[in-house]
Structures are given as C-alpha cells and as structure tokens.
Design a protein around this motif. Structure first.
Motif, mmCIF file in Angstrom:
data_model
loop_
_atom_site.group_PDB
_atom_site.id
_atom_site.type_symbol
_atom_site.label_atom_id
_atom_site.label_comp_id
_atom_site.label_asym_id
_atom_site.label_seq_id
_atom_site.Cartn_x
_atom_site.Cartn_y
_atom_site.Cartn_z
ATOM 1 N N ARG A 147 -3.607 3.533 0.228
ATOM 2 C CA ARG A 147 -4.178 3.102 -1.056
ATOM 3 C C ARG A 147 -3.509 1.793 -1.454
ATOM 4 O O ARG A 147 -2.269 1.720 -1.527
ATOM 5 N N PRO A 148 -4.279 0.734 -1.703
ATOM 6 C CA PRO A 148 -3.675 -0.558 -2.033
ATOM 7 C C PRO A 148 -2.933 -0.528 -3.366
ATOM 8 O O PRO A 148 -3.250 0.259 -4.259
ATOM 9 N N VAL A 149 -1.960 -1.420 -3.471
ATOM 10 C CA VAL A 149 -1.221 -1.624 -4.711
ATOM 11 C C VAL A 149 -1.625 -2.975 -5.285
ATOM 12 O O VAL A 149 -1.568 -3.995 -4.594
ATOM 13 N N ARG A 150 -2.032 -2.956 -6.548
ATOM 14 C CA ARG A 150 -2.494 -4.188 -7.201
ATOM 15 C C ARG A 150 -1.333 -5.000 -7.770
ATOM 16 O O ARG A 150 -1.356 -6.248 -7.741
ATOM 17 N N SER A 151 -0.316 -4.307 -8.296
ATOM 18 C CA SER A 151 0.823 -5.033 -8.869
ATOM 19 C C SER A 151 2.031 -4.114 -8.923
ATOM 20 O O SER A 151 1.906 -2.878 -8.968
ATOM 21 N N ILE A 152 3.224 -4.722 -8.919
ATOM 22 C CA ILE A 152 4.489 -4.009 -9.048
ATOM 23 C C ILE A 152 5.303 -4.701 -10.118
ATOM 24 O O ILE A 152 5.682 -5.868 -9.960
ATOM 25 N N SER A 179 -2.333 -8.909 -3.359
ATOM 26 C CA SER A 179 -3.714 -8.920 -2.889
ATOM 27 C C SER A 179 -4.141 -7.524 -2.439
ATOM 28 O O SER A 179 -3.400 -6.847 -1.711
ATOM 29 N N VAL A 180 -5.335 -7.113 -2.843
ATOM 30 C CA VAL A 180 -5.880 -5.844 -2.369
ATOM 31 C C VAL A 180 -6.932 -6.080 -1.290
ATOM 32 O O VAL A 180 -7.538 -5.122 -0.788
ATOM 33 N N ASP A 181 -7.138 -7.353 -0.912
ATOM 34 C CA ASP A 181 -8.159 -7.710 0.071
ATOM 35 C C ASP A 181 -7.563 -8.134 1.412
ATOM 36 O O ASP A 181 -8.273 -8.699 2.251
ATOM 37 N N GLU A 182 -6.285 -7.886 1.613
ATOM 38 C CA GLU A 182 -5.633 -8.224 2.876
ATOM 39 C C GLU A 182 -6.330 -7.499 4.031
ATOM 40 O O GLU A 182 -6.509 -6.279 4.006
ATOM 41 N N PRO A 183 -6.776 -8.225 5.083
ATOM 42 C CA PRO A 183 -7.478 -7.577 6.198
ATOM 43 C C PRO A 183 -6.688 -6.460 6.868
ATOM 44 O O PRO A 183 -7.273 -5.488 7.354
ATOM 45 N N ILE A 184 -5.362 -6.583 6.904
ATOM 46 C CA ILE A 184 -4.559 -5.525 7.525
ATOM 47 C C ILE A 184 -4.762 -4.198 6.807
ATOM 48 O O ILE A 184 -4.821 -3.130 7.439
ATOM 49 N N PHE A 217 0.850 -1.190 0.000
ATOM 50 C CA PHE A 217 0.000 0.000 0.000
ATOM 51 C C PHE A 217 0.885 1.238 0.000
ATOM 52 O O PHE A 217 2.033 1.201 0.459
ATOM 53 N N ILE A 218 0.367 2.305 -0.559
ATOM 54 C CA ILE A 218 1.068 3.580 -0.476
ATOM 55 C C ILE A 218 0.421 4.410 0.614
ATOM 56 O O ILE A 218 -0.729 4.185 1.003
ATOM 57 N N ALA A 219 1.175 5.393 1.119
ATOM 58 C CA ALA A 219 0.687 6.231 2.207
ATOM 59 C C ALA A 219 1.112 7.669 1.981
ATOM 60 O O ALA A 219 2.307 7.946 1.829
ATOM 61 N N ASN A 220 0.139 8.560 1.928
ATOM 62 C CA ASN A 220 0.415 9.994 1.961
ATOM 63 C C ASN A 220 -0.809 10.730 2.477
ATOM 64 O O ASN A 220 -1.871 10.137 2.672
ATOM 65 N N ARG A 272 -6.784 1.362 6.920
ATOM 66 C CA ARG A 272 -7.628 2.406 6.311
ATOM 67 C C ARG A 272 -8.677 2.906 7.310
ATOM 68 O O ARG A 272 -8.879 4.109 7.465
ATOM 69 N N ARG A 273 -9.312 1.970 7.997
ATOM 70 C CA ARG A 273 -10.363 2.342 8.949
ATOM 71 C C ARG A 273 -9.793 3.123 10.133
ATOM 72 O O ARG A 273 -10.322 4.181 10.515
ATOM 73 N N GLU A 274 -8.705 2.630 10.695
ATOM 74 C CA GLU A 274 -8.149 3.269 11.885
ATOM 75 C C GLU A 274 -7.496 4.607 11.560
ATOM 76 O O GLU A 274 -7.527 5.535 12.375
ATOM 77 N N TYR A 275 -6.913 4.709 10.385
ATOM 78 C CA TYR A 275 -6.338 5.995 9.984
ATOM 79 C C TYR A 275 -7.437 7.041 9.845
ATOM 80 O O TYR A 275 -7.292 8.191 10.293
ATOM 81 N N ALA A 276 -8.557 6.654 9.220
ATOM 82 C CA ALA A 276 -9.661 7.587 9.039
ATOM 83 C C ALA A 276 -10.235 8.040 10.377
ATOM 84 O O ALA A 276 -10.809 9.137 10.475
ATOM 85 N N ALA A 277 -10.082 7.236 11.422
ATOM 86 C CA ALA A 277 -10.628 7.575 12.731
ATOM 87 C C ALA A 277 -9.710 8.467 13.563
ATOM 88 O O ALA A 277 -10.112 8.925 14.645
ATOM 89 N N ILE A 278 -8.498 8.713 13.098
ATOM 90 C CA ILE A 278 -7.578 9.586 13.850
ATOM 91 C C ILE A 278 -8.177 10.998 13.901
ATOM 92 O O ILE A 278 -8.504 11.575 12.860
#
Length: 261
Positions: free
Chosen positions: A229-234, A240-245, A220-223, A250-256
């Motif tokens: 934002r998930p990464v589909r391929s490199i 995987s874009v469905d990894e629970p982590i 994932f990228i972070a800014n 995403r959820r916890e960051y939005a709650a900050i």
C-alpha cells in the motif's frame, strides 16, 4: 471465533484479554490458498518455542484455518492466535499448554495511499509477532486523532523500524530499501524480496533515519492483509504514489500462487 475448532467461551479468553501474553499471525485466504503459508506456519512454530517453550502442531493449525476459511466468504483474513488459557500471572514460568484461537474478518478491498505520523516507540521483542498490541494501537489512535492514517515507529536513535502491524519499504534512486534496525521480519516483506530478486529490482537494507525520509522518492507498507500500500506522506513530507516500482511490486505480489491449506 473458535478455540481448537469450537466456539470459545468468555472464560477461556480471560488470560489473553487480561495479560495479552501470546503470539499470532494473520493471513489472507483466497479459495483456501494462502500466499506464503509455509512462512506463516514457520513463524507460529518459532514464536511458540520462544514464548511458550513448546512445539506447535502445524497440521492442526492448517486444519483449523481451513475450517474457518471454508465457512467465510473468500477472500478473508484469518488470524491464528496461540496462547495459554490457564496462564497464571503470578507464576508464568509454569509449563505452558498453548491452544489455538482462530478468528476471521473481511479482507480489505483496494485501499488509498496512507499518511503517516512519526513517533519514538520500540516494541518488546520485535522479532516476535506477539499479541502485546497496547502500545502500537495507542500510537495508531493518537496518530489518527492528529489527522494521520497511521503511525511510523522510530527507535531511540531516530532510526525507522516498522509500523504497528506492517513493515515499511522505501524507494530511492530506483532501489528498494528496508529499515535494518529492530523490526519484525514480516512474511509479506520476505515474499516481496523474492519478487524483487526475480524481477531484477535492486533491494537492500540499511539504517534509515527519520531525516532520510526527505531523500526518498516513494514508500509503501507491506502486510498480509493489504499486500502493498503506497504512502502519500510521512510527517508532512510528500512522497510519490506513482512510482513504477510500486506498481510492479503490487502486480507481481498479486500473482504469487497461494499454497493450499
């Protein structure tokens, strides 16, 4: 676009446009609050000391950001660029008098997962968020012309570092890994580290070679603009874009909670 709280003139932008010597931070403002505001301000202060050799009036920065954000739809992305309009290219060692340029743009909505291409590129002074963006934007452009969404940088030893305007994290065996090699210590990355420590997600940093991407479950990228934002391929290696982590981050960051301007 305002310089010190008033409309900027083309002449005042000359030094920034012609030489690109300055530094910046971009923050997402929602209801006049910013996640990690104190970290953004600390970045501006430290980078100003490195590039200009002077301190920056952070109260003035907050006032100008608040002014710009109040005049824009919420949420909005506010960029604070610090540069010296009177910079002399022949004598850049003179006493600097940096000023504060504030610009705004719409905040992005939910964005799809990314495909990344890999190139060897190292930013000058990677620990500083400086305005020397020619190389990063050039490589982003070339990656898009090659069919990717963006570009991932590796250093001369093929170790993953960062992207043009973001950090990258990987998930392997239930653990998040950040590249340890030269890269910007991003505000969003630091906030996500706090999230992971609070929620019990294992996190660390290590050298990650380009060949190691195939051993990763997800990335994932972070800014500040996108959060995570998930990464589909490199370089064609599927992730995987469905990894629970990723969903937890995403959820916890939005709650900050945002800090008030």
């Amino acid at each position: 676009m305002e310089l010190n709280g008033r409309p900027v003139t083309p002449a005042e932008l000359g030094a920034l446009a012609l030489y690109g010597y300055g530094h910046f931070t971009s923050m997402r403002v929602e209801d006049l609050r910013v996640r990690g505001l104190s970290l953004h301000l600390d970045r501006l202060l430290g980078d100003c000391r490195v590039l200009h050799g002077v301190d920056l009036d952070l109260d003035r920065v907050r006032h100008l950001v608040r002014r710009a954000a109040a005049a824009s739809p919420s949420p909005t992305i506010v960029r604070v660029t610090v540069f010296d309009p009177e910079l002399d290219m022949a004598r850049p060692g003179g006493k600097a008098r940096p000023e504060i340029l504030v610009t705004t743009r719409p905040a992005p909505a939910d964005l799809p997962p990314l495909t990344l291409g890999v190139v060897h590129y190292e930013r000058d002074l990677p620990e500083v968020k400086h305005s020397g963006l020619f190389g990063p934007i050039m490589h982003r452009r070339f990656a898009q012309l090659s069919g990717h969404d963006d570009v991932l940088f590796v250093d001369g030893r093929s170790r993953v570092t960062e992207g043009p305007t973001w950090n990258i994290g990987f998930v392997r065996a239930g653990r998040v890994l950040w590249p340890e090699s030269n890269r910007l210590n991003g505000v969003t990355m630091r906030l996500l580290n706090d999230v992971m420590h609070r929620t019990g997600i294992a996190v660390g940093a290590s050298d990650i070679d380009a060949d190691d991407v195939a051993t990763m479950t997800s990335a994932f990228i972070a800014n500040a603009a996108a959060g995570t934002r998930p990464v589909r391929s490199i370089d064609g290696v599927g992730l995987s874009v469905d990894e629970p982590i990723l969903a937890t981050l995403r959820r916890e960051y939005a709650a900050i909670p945002g800090e008030p301007l």
